[in-house]
Every structure is written in C-alpha cells, then in structure tokens.
Design a protein around this motif. Structure first.
Motif, PDB file in Angstrom:
ATOM      1  N   ASP A 120       2.005   8.617  -1.674  1.00  0.00           N
ATOM      2  CA  ASP A 120       1.027   7.891  -2.048  1.00  0.00           C
ATOM      3  C   ASP A 120       2.002   6.320  -2.166  1.00  0.00           C
ATOM      4  OD1 ASP A 120      -1.811   8.003  -2.190  1.00  0.00           O
ATOM      5  OD2 ASP A 120      -0.992   9.363  -4.477  1.00  0.00           O
ATOM      6  N   ALA A 121       3.442   6.622  -2.845  1.00  0.00           N
ATOM      7  CA  ALA A 121       4.111   5.774  -2.718  1.00  0.00           C
ATOM      8  C   ALA A 121       4.193   4.154  -1.638  1.00  0.00           C
ATOM      9  CB  ALA A 121       5.336   5.697  -3.657  1.00  0.00           C
ATOM     10  N   PHE A 122       4.368   5.653  -0.811  1.00  0.00           N
ATOM     11  CA  PHE A 122       4.786   5.567   0.236  1.00  0.00           C
ATOM     12  C   PHE A 122       4.043   4.536   1.066  1.00  0.00           C
ATOM     13  CE2 PHE A 122       5.497   6.783   5.279  1.00  0.00           C
ATOM     14  CZ  PHE A 122       6.031   4.701   6.081  1.00  0.00           C
ATOM     15  N   ARG A 123       2.474   4.858   1.171  1.00  0.00           N
ATOM     16  CA  ARG A 123       0.814   4.466   1.266  1.00  0.00           C
ATOM     17  C   ARG A 123       0.683   2.856   0.412  1.00  0.00           C
ATOM     18  NH1 ARG A 123      -3.862   3.769  -0.463  1.00  0.00           N
ATOM     19  NH2 ARG A 123      -3.269   5.148  -2.290  1.00  0.00           N
ATOM     20  N   ILE A 124       1.286   2.721  -1.102  1.00  0.00           N
ATOM     21  CA  ILE A 124       1.041   1.700  -1.097  1.00  0.00           C
ATOM     22  C   ILE A 124       2.463   0.998  -0.728  1.00  0.00           C
ATOM     23  CG2 ILE A 124       1.081   1.283  -3.636  1.00  0.00           C
ATOM     24  CD1 ILE A 124      -0.467   3.300  -4.712  1.00  0.00           C
ATOM     25  N   ASP A 125       3.406   1.181  -0.986  1.00  0.00           N
ATOM     26  CA  ASP A 125       4.019   0.232  -0.481  1.00  0.00           C
ATOM     27  C   ASP A 125       3.730  -0.336   0.434  1.00  0.00           C
ATOM     28  OD1 ASP A 125       5.761   0.317  -2.336  1.00  0.00           O
ATOM     29  OD2 ASP A 125       7.606   1.467  -1.333  1.00  0.00           O
ATOM     30  N   VAL A 126       3.127   0.038   1.895  1.00  0.00           N
ATOM     31  CA  VAL A 126       2.657  -0.244   3.118  1.00  0.00           C
ATOM     32  C   VAL A 126       1.735  -1.580   2.639  1.00  0.00           C
ATOM     33  CG1 VAL A 126       2.431  -0.147   5.128  1.00  0.00           C
ATOM     34  CG2 VAL A 126       3.991   1.281   4.302  1.00  0.00           C
ATOM     35  N   GLU A 127       0.595  -1.148   2.161  1.00  0.00           N
ATOM     36  CA  GLU A 127       0.106  -1.718   2.077  1.00  0.00           C
ATOM     37  C   GLU A 127      -0.326  -3.268   0.984  1.00  0.00           C
ATOM     38  OE1 GLU A 127      -3.753   0.897   0.276  1.00  0.00           O
ATOM     39  OE2 GLU A 127      -3.976   1.841   1.879  1.00  0.00           O
ATOM     40  N   GLU A 128       0.823  -3.168   0.266  1.00  0.00           N
ATOM     41  CA  GLU A 128       0.969  -3.976  -0.574  1.00  0.00           C
ATOM     42  C   GLU A 128       1.582  -5.143   0.235  1.00  0.00           C
ATOM     43  OE1 GLU A 128       3.312  -3.092  -3.889  1.00  0.00           O
ATOM     44  OE2 GLU A 128       1.209  -2.654  -5.362  1.00  0.00           O
ATOM     45  N   ALA A 129       2.593  -5.024   0.854  1.00  0.00           N
ATOM     46  CA  ALA A 129       3.587  -5.108   1.728  1.00  0.00           C
ATOM     47  C   ALA A 129       2.958  -6.209   2.910  1.00  0.00           C
ATOM     48  CB  ALA A 129       4.544  -4.565   2.783  1.00  0.00           C
ATOM     49  N   LEU A 130       2.026  -5.704   3.475  1.00  0.00           N
ATOM     50  CA  LEU A 130       0.621  -6.096   4.400  1.00  0.00           C
ATOM     51  C   LEU A 130       0.531  -7.090   3.826  1.00  0.00           C
ATOM     52  CD1 LEU A 130       0.284  -2.874   6.624  1.00  0.00           C
ATOM     53  CD2 LEU A 130       1.284  -4.965   7.374  1.00  0.00           C
ATOM     54  N   SER A 131      -0.717  -6.477   2.324  1.00  0.00           N
ATOM     55  CA  SER A 131      -1.461  -7.662   1.415  1.00  0.00           C
ATOM     56  C   SER A 131      -2.585  -7.393   2.704  1.00  0.00           C
ATOM     57  CB  SER A 131      -0.705  -8.882   1.042  1.00  0.00           C
ATOM     58  OG  SER A 131      -0.374  -9.648   1.799  1.00  0.00           O
ATOM     59  N   SER A 132      -3.259  -7.035   2.959  1.00  0.00           N
ATOM     60  CA  SER A 132      -4.814  -7.450   4.373  1.00  0.00           C
ATOM     61  C   SER A 132      -5.698  -6.142   3.984  1.00  0.00           C
ATOM     62  CB  SER A 132      -4.367  -7.041   5.437  1.00  0.00           C
ATOM     63  OG  SER A 132      -4.839  -7.177   6.287  1.00  0.00           O
TER      64      SER A 132
END
Length: 214
Positions: free
Chosen positions: A160-172
């Motif tokens: 989840d930490a990895f997943r959320i990192d990417v999602e926040e970076a994409l902010s999409s």
DNA sequence: CGCCAGGGCCATA
DNA sequence: TATGGCCATGGC
C-alpha cells in the motif's frame, strides 16, 4: 529522475495503447485474476480455456469443487485456486451475482470488502477494482516494483505504501490512465526487462541500463 | 535438468 | 513487522 507520469508517457509512446484486460466478461476477469496469482499468464489462460463453457457465476457456483480444481490444473496451485474462486462466489452471491449492485460502492469500501475474501489479497483486489469495477487504482505488483526499482526509485516496502506513493505522485483519478499504466508495465516487463535488461531501442533504455537486477 | 511466473495464507518469533 | 514454508503446472 523521471516522474511517474513521464515514465508512463514514455511507455505509452513506445508500446502504444494496450487495451487491457483480455477478458470478455466480468466473471472471466475475476476468475482470471485468481488463476494468474504467482502464475504465468499462458498457464492461467490454459486453465481459463478449460472452463470456457461454464464461465458464468451460476455455473461455476454449481460446479463441484473437485471438478473445478481438475479443470484449472494448468494454472498450478489448483486446489487452492478452486477454493478461492468458490469463496469469491460465496461473497458475490450476496449480491445475486450482479456487478451492477456493487459498482456504485466507494472505492476504499469495496477494497476492504474484497480484501476480506479469503484468497483475495492486495493485488487481486486491485485488479478487480480497476478492471471489473472501473475504480481508479494503481496496481503495485511485482512488475511495477521491479521496473521502477530499475529506474532508480526507492520503493517503499509495503504494498500500500508503494501504491499510494504512485497515486499521490500521479494525482490523477483517471481510470484509463491506471488501466494503461498497469498494462504497459507488464508489457515492458515481459518484452524487455527479461530478455533484454537494457531495453535496447526503448526510450527508457538509459534508465534500464544503469540498474541492478532484482 | 533447474528455475520461476502478473500471490496469498499461515505459523513462528 | 518480518521472514519462511507451502501450494503445483508448464515453458524455457
């Protein structure tokens, strides 16, 4: 260092639209997501072919566990996977096997429900969320970890930490972006990172080149 | 031949 | 929280 969005743009430019997932129906998609657990897609597809004539929730629900297990043997772990399919159907039955009765659920609420099903872990849940229920979610699977690691990112340990990192970076919240991203990462992992670790010809080759094998 | 693939669960410490 | 064993076939 490239941003996650730039990585996506490079992959998309190079490989083009992928048009995932290769499934004709939601139930095929769900069963496929279980069959492919720790398994090559080729083998998962063979198993899928063996139940092609009973690929409805009702038919699978009525099939004896032993027969289901026997049919899906090519995917490996067939006893466990047969149980997992049955367990999923037990949950699905609460909604009369109707995807439309579930689709409106909030993403994180549905994610919790899916994770409560025995045999549905983070990745399987996210694949189902994205490709069955059209929820925007980044699939932080082994390919994503391996590839981003090769590109020089520091990958957090937890899924989840990895997943959320990417999602926040994409902010999409663009579902199609996440759909394509997962497909592109799998394609990149399959086509290049194995047979050709430095990805000759790929615009990301300079990033692949510097990296260490996982 | 040996290795491992688009995981997840469970037991142990 | 974090390892380790377990499940199992088929392609290379």
């Amino acid at each position: 260092m490239l941003t996650f969005k730039e990585v996506y743009d490079n992959l998309y430019c190079y490989y083009g639209p992928q048009g995932w997932w290769p499934a004709d129906t939601p139930i095929e998609m769900i069963v496929g997501s279980i069959l492919v657990q720790h398994t090559n897609w080729r083998n998962a597809e063979k198993a899928l072919q063996n139940i092609k004539d009973v690929l409805t929730a009702e038919a699978l629900d009525n099939m004896p566990l032993e027969e289901l297990a026997y049919r899906i043997r090519p995917s490996g772990f067939y006893n466990i996977k047969a149980k997992r399919i049955k367990t999923f159907l037990d949950w699905f039955k609460k909604y009369q096997f109707q995807i439309e009765k579930i689709r409106h659920f909030d993403r994180d609420k549905l994610r919790k429900e899916l994770l409560s099903i025995q045999g549905v872990g983070h990745e399987t849940a996210d694949v189902i969320l994205l490709y069955v229920f059209d929820k925007s979610i980044f699939i932080a699977d082994a390919y994503a970890r391996r590839i981003f690691h090769r590109f020089g990112y520091n990958i957090p340990k937890g899924y989840d930490a990895f997943r959320i990192d990417v999602e926040e970076a994409l902010s999409s919240s663009d579902m199609d972006l996440y759909n394509e991203y997962h497909a592109l990462l799998v394609e990149h992992g399959k086509v290049h990172c194995k047979s050709d670790p430095i990805c000759t010809g790929c615009p990301l080759s300079t990033y692949c080149r510097r990296l260490i094998h996982s």
